[in-house]
Each structure stands twice: as structure tokens, then as C-alpha cells.
Design an enzyme around this catalytic site. Sequence first.
Site, short mmCIF file in Angstrom:
data_model
loop_
_atom_site.label_atom_id
_atom_site.label_comp_id
_atom_site.label_asym_id
_atom_site.label_seq_id
_atom_site.Cartn_x
_atom_site.Cartn_y
_atom_site.Cartn_z
N ASP A 143 -10.15 -5.79 -0.84
CA ASP A 143 -9.12 -5.25 0.05
C ASP A 143 -9.78 -4.53 1.22
OD1 ASP A 143 -6.38 -2.85 -0.52
OD2 ASP A 143 -7.01 -3.99 1.24
N ASP A 202 0.84 -1.20 0.00
CA ASP A 202 0.00 0.00 0.00
C ASP A 202 0.87 1.25 0.00
OD1 ASP A 202 -2.18 -1.79 2.09
OD2 ASP A 202 -2.68 -1.05 0.10
#
Length: 221
Positions: A175, A35
Site C-alpha cells: 500500500d 482508509d
Amino acid sequence: MRKLLSASMMCADLTNIEKDVRKLEAAGIEYLHIDIMDGSFVPNITLGFDFVNAIKAITDIPLDVHMMVDNPARFIDRMKLDKGDVICIHYEADNDAAGTLARIREHGCQAGLAINPTTPLTCLEGFIDDIDMALIMTVTPGFAGQKMFDGAQQKVTEARKLLSTADRYIPIEVDGNMSPENGKKLSAAGADIFVLGTSGLFIKNKDMTVSAEEFRAAIAE
Ligand code: DX5
Ligand code: ZN
């Protein structure tokens, strides 16, 4: 398509990252989800491009880079990646998403497009030919440890229907708050790749291989 697990590296032990990478290799994890957050598109700053390149250099597990970054095209060339890796940008963060997705493919990687929980699926319609993966956010991006939003299962079901109009199979990644229970629901709805963080893999005092096996068993049902 076989169901795949993608470990959310922002939830790993950042003080012993290589140790966790070896545990993830032993657990048979298929992607490492990295991320990247810019503090502007999302109110958080996490991992960066040096981290991407450092991880790429120590493992053969393909990387799944999730760019929560405004105008991501500026940064694609900063990552030394290859055809097995995915770079995923946000529809909401790029006023030339098609151009950036093309840049990602020219860079030799697979191109993914992510949409937030409040972004309608219709926004994906114009990009079917430009993407190799669709990322359906099941939490508002930015932080681990949140709760999956209520409409997630319905949204994945509709996304699978929308993407079945493509001339090839386009996997759906999900996610956020991917616990075995939530994974089971979304797998049945048509999700293929599951980002595992604090809800499903990086759990205090629990072996990662055990957690990965429990998650796989839950989504296989
Ligand atoms: C959210 C992050 C994810 C995920 C972490 O922005 O991209 O990596 O939420 O996993 P959980 O939600 O299980 O802590
Ligand atoms: Zn992510």
C-alpha cells in the site's frame, strides 16, 4: 495466488463516488480499499464508518478496510461487513493486536495486520495464526502521492519467506505509490494484493480500465 487489485477510495472522486464505484466494477477491481484515519495515529482524517457502510450497500466488490486508528477494537462493530471483507489494523496502534484480530474474525471478517516502513518484520512473527493477510506499508501511512521507501522490495521478499512458515497461504498486500513499475518489483518479491491510488489507478484524464489493465500487465511480467 492470483494477483488482486484494491482501489484506494480516498483517491476516488468523492463528489461522484457511486460513479467511480461503477467504473471500478467495470474495470474488474477485486477490492475497494477504504482508509480510515483518526488524526492521531496518522496526521490526517479521511473516510469514516458511515462511508464504509454506504459503499458496502451499493456494491458487491469486497471491502478492504485499512484502519490507521489508535485502539481500533473500539470501532470494529461500527462496520456492517461480511466474510469476504478484510479489516486491517496496525501493529503500532494496538497494544492488544491479537485480541483485536480475534474480534475481527468474530465479527465475521478476515483479519489483516499492517506494519509501517520502519516497523521490523519480526513484529509479525507472533501473529501468524491470527491473520488472514499482512499489509506491508510501502509509504508512511496518512497521505496519497508519496514515494515508495527504498527497502520495500527487500521487506516484501523477507515477508513472503516469513509467512511461508504458516500452515496456509497468507497473502501480502502492499500500500503506497503502487505504480506499474513498483508493482512489478513487489509482485516479483511476493506481493499478492496491490492498493492502487494516484500512482496506478486514479490518474487524471485516464480511463480506469486502461490503468488497471496496464498495471496487471506490468505485474504479470
Ligand atoms: C496511504 C494510503 C494509500 C495510498 C494511495 O496512506 O493508504 O491509499 O498511498 O495511493 P498512492 O500512494 O498511489 O497515491
Ligand atoms: Zn491504505
